[in-house]
Scaffold this motif. Structure first.
Motif, PDB file in Angstrom:
ATOM      1  N   GLU A  87      -7.199  -2.927   9.781  1.00 33.00           N
ATOM      2  CA  GLU A  87      -6.375  -1.726   9.716  1.00 33.00           C
ATOM      3  C   GLU A  87      -6.854  -0.721   8.677  1.00 33.00           C
ATOM      4  N   LEU A  88      -7.967  -0.980   8.020  1.00 28.91           N
ATOM      5  CA  LEU A  88      -8.494  -0.026   7.049  1.00 28.91           C
ATOM      6  C   LEU A  88      -8.853   1.288   7.747  1.00 28.91           C
TER       7      LEU A  88
ATOM      8  N   SER B  95      -5.036   7.999  -3.285  1.00 31.97           N
ATOM      9  CA  SER B  95      -5.420   8.186  -1.897  1.00 31.97           C
ATOM     10  C   SER B  95      -5.196   6.900  -1.118  1.00 31.97           C
ATOM     11  N   ARG B  96      -4.536   7.031   0.033  1.00 31.73           N
ATOM     12  CA  ARG B  96      -4.221   5.838   0.811  1.00 31.73           C
ATOM     13  C   ARG B  96      -5.463   5.070   1.280  1.00 31.73           C
ATOM     14  N   PRO B  97      -6.530   5.721   1.790  1.00 29.91           N
ATOM     15  CA  PRO B  97      -7.732   4.954   2.166  1.00 29.91           C
ATOM     16  C   PRO B  97      -8.338   4.179   0.998  1.00 29.91           C
ATOM     17  N   LYS B  98      -8.427   4.812  -0.164  1.00 31.00           N
ATOM     18  CA  LYS B  98      -8.982   4.116  -1.328  1.00 31.00           C
ATOM     19  C   LYS B  98      -8.084   2.958  -1.751  1.00 31.00           C
ATOM     20  N   LEU B  99      -6.783   3.200  -1.725  1.00 32.98           N
ATOM     21  CA  LEU B  99      -5.843   2.148  -2.117  1.00 32.98           C
ATOM     22  C   LEU B  99      -5.880   0.989  -1.119  1.00 32.98           C
ATOM     23  N   ALA B 100      -6.064   1.288   0.168  1.00 35.07           N
ATOM     24  CA  ALA B 100      -6.136   0.227   1.183  1.00 35.07           C
ATOM     25  C   ALA B 100      -7.368  -0.652   0.973  1.00 35.07           C
TER      26      ALA B 100
ATOM     27  N   HIS C 282      -6.704  -2.862  -2.069  1.00 31.39           N
ATOM     28  CA  HIS C 282      -5.742  -3.911  -1.724  1.00 31.39           C
ATOM     29  C   HIS C 282      -6.394  -4.981  -0.857  1.00 31.39           C
ATOM     30  N   ALA C 283      -7.190  -4.585   0.133  1.00 32.34           N
ATOM     31  CA  ALA C 283      -7.855  -5.564   1.009  1.00 32.34           C
ATOM     32  C   ALA C 283      -8.814  -6.442   0.217  1.00 32.34           C
ATOM     33  N   ALA C 284      -9.559  -5.845  -0.712  1.00 36.40           N
ATOM     34  CA  ALA C 284     -10.481  -6.639  -1.537  1.00 36.40           C
ATOM     35  C   ALA C 284      -9.724  -7.604  -2.435  1.00 36.40           C
ATOM     36  N   SER C 285      -8.625  -7.149  -3.008  1.00 39.50           N
ATOM     37  CA  SER C 285      -7.826  -8.031  -3.872  1.00 39.50           C
ATOM     38  C   SER C 285      -7.207  -9.166  -3.071  1.00 39.50           C
ATOM     39  N   LEU C 286      -6.668  -8.837  -1.897  1.00 39.39           N
ATOM     40  CA  LEU C 286      -6.056  -9.870  -1.059  1.00 39.39           C
ATOM     41  C   LEU C 286      -7.091 -10.886  -0.600  1.00 39.39           C
ATOM     42  N   GLY C 287      -8.265 -10.426  -0.207  1.00 36.75           N
ATOM     43  CA  GLY C 287      -9.326 -11.346   0.203  1.00 36.75           C
ATOM     44  C   GLY C 287      -9.773 -12.254  -0.928  1.00 36.75           C
TER      45      GLY C 287
ATOM     46  N   VAL D 159       0.834  -1.198   0.000  1.00 40.09           N
ATOM     47  CA  VAL D 159       0.000   0.000   0.000  1.00 40.09           C
ATOM     48  C   VAL D 159       0.871   1.251   0.000  1.00 40.09           C
ATOM     49  N   SER D 160       1.925   1.269   0.798  1.00 47.18           N
ATOM     50  CA  SER D 160       2.826   2.430   0.823  1.00 47.18           C
ATOM     51  C   SER D 160       3.539   2.609  -0.515  1.00 47.18           C
ATOM     52  N   TYR D 161       3.951   1.502  -1.110  1.00 53.54           N
ATOM     53  CA  TYR D 161       4.663   1.592  -2.383  1.00 53.54           C
ATOM     54  C   TYR D 161       3.772   2.162  -3.481  1.00 53.54           C
TER      55      TYR D 161
END
Length: 353
Positions: A271-272, A174-179, A182-187, A164-166
């Motif tokens: 952590e979202l 935007s970090r919240p949108k990117l998080a 990422h969480a949806a993709s990881l799940g 997410v940081s990278y």
């Protein structure tokens, strides 16, 4: 007039106790969720239970009619004994070579105990085994939680925080949108690797399971619910399962790895930023202020760690200005008595007035 004052008082009360009201609503919603779930399960399962009872009653009467030499009391005694043995993991079906307490089966049992999955298909038979199970779980469950926490923390940092940081720095998203993305993709990836693909594999290995039952087993196991109605490797046909020990060992490894991945996904979602903001609505005021202050402190610390040190980019460092006492100590150590001469850095326009 009275109504207006009452409305103002209610507004001030709601604003002052907003977190308490939110928490009370959360409790009510959770109880309502339990009641609705119980009603739905009762409406779905009760007819099936009634039908099964009628089938068993008819089968029992048919057996007694066709075997007049067997009394109802004898059949009742046999069924009670068989069900009692089945509750301890000993089945009257199949051959006598099946063992529930060989090393691999015991390893599978310990993994279900320490991860609190607990299928219930195999339980200690002796009093010594029950006493040791209490002591073993009392020590092992906290150790397992600590072990899983350490693993999950490392994996979350590797699979969630760093990506997410990278991408936040690379794409300026935007970090919240990117998080959330990422969480949806990881799940989704974890669901494919540890739910749907294993369920498809179990369909081929367990002849009596369809895809829904296999998916049901994977989900119930990885979420540590462990109802025990479906347990792999319980077939009594050696041709279908020629290597039961290897099969059960592979299932043990799958359950441990799958549990770790589920915890990684849950921690990533936990952590979202959106969930953090939602959780703060249910905190008490002092806890909420402390949480906000702690978050700000951590953010400032992380920012200071990421900022480059200006000294690293300085090529020419100005000479340090020595104090009078430091120069006097140096002269005394060298045994030289010289008058004090100010450092060149202390002069103004090259002169002292």
């Amino acid at each position: 007039m009275v109504t207006g004052r009452m409305g103002d008082w209610c507004a001030r009360f709601a604003e002052r106790h907003q977190s308490g009201i939110n928490f009370a609503l959360l409790i009510v919603c959770y109880i309502l969720y339990l009641v609705i779930g119980a009603g739905i399960f009762s409406a779905i399962e009760l007819p099936y239970e009634h039908e099964l009872r009628q089938e068993l009653k008819a089968a029992r009467q048919d057996f007694l009619s066709n075997h007049t030499c067997v009394s109802e009391a004898q059949l009742q005694e046999l069924l009670v004994r068989a069900l009692e043995a089945s509750n301890y993991g000993v089945s009257v079906l199949g051959n006598d070579t099946d063992r529930n307490w060989d090393f691999v089966s015991s390893l599978f049992f310990t993994s279900t105990v320490l991860t609190t999955t607990g299928y219930g298909h195999t339980v200690p038979l002796s009093d010594e085994g029950k006493a040791f199970c209490i002591f073993y779980a009392l020590v092992g469950i906290p150790v397992t939680l600590f072990f899983l926490t350490a693993i999950v923390e490392r994996l979350v940092d590797l699979l969630s925080r760093r990506p997410v940081s990278y991408f936040h720095r690379r794409w300026a998203i935007s970090r919240p949108k990117l998080a959330v993305i990422h969480a949806a993709s990881l799940g989704t990836i974890m669901a494919l690797l540890f739910l749907f693909i294993p369920a498809w594999i179990f369909v081929g290995l367990e002849k009596d399971w369809n895809f829904l039952e296999s998916l049901y087993f994977c989900f119930i196991s990885l979420t540590t619910i462990g109802l025990g109605d479906y347990v792999p490797g319980e077939t009594h046909n050696k041709e279908e399962n020629p290597h039961p020990d290897l099969y059960r060992l592979a299932i043990t490894v799958y359950l441990l790895l799958g549990l770790v991945c589920v915890l990684v996904v849950l921690e990533t979602c936990y952590e979202l930023p959106q969930l953090k903001l939602l959780r703060r609505r249910f905190y008490r005021e002092n806890v909420r202020e402390l949480d906000s202050e702690t978050t700000n402190i951590i953010s400032r610390d992380q920012l200071s760690e990421q900022m480059p040190d200006p000294a690293d980019h300085t090529t020419h460092q100005p000479p340090a200005i020595s104090s009078v006492s430091q120069q006097a100590d140096t002269l005394r150590q060298n045994g030289v008595s010289e008058p004090y001469m100010p450092a060149s850095g202390t002069t103004l326009n090259g002169k002292l007035r």
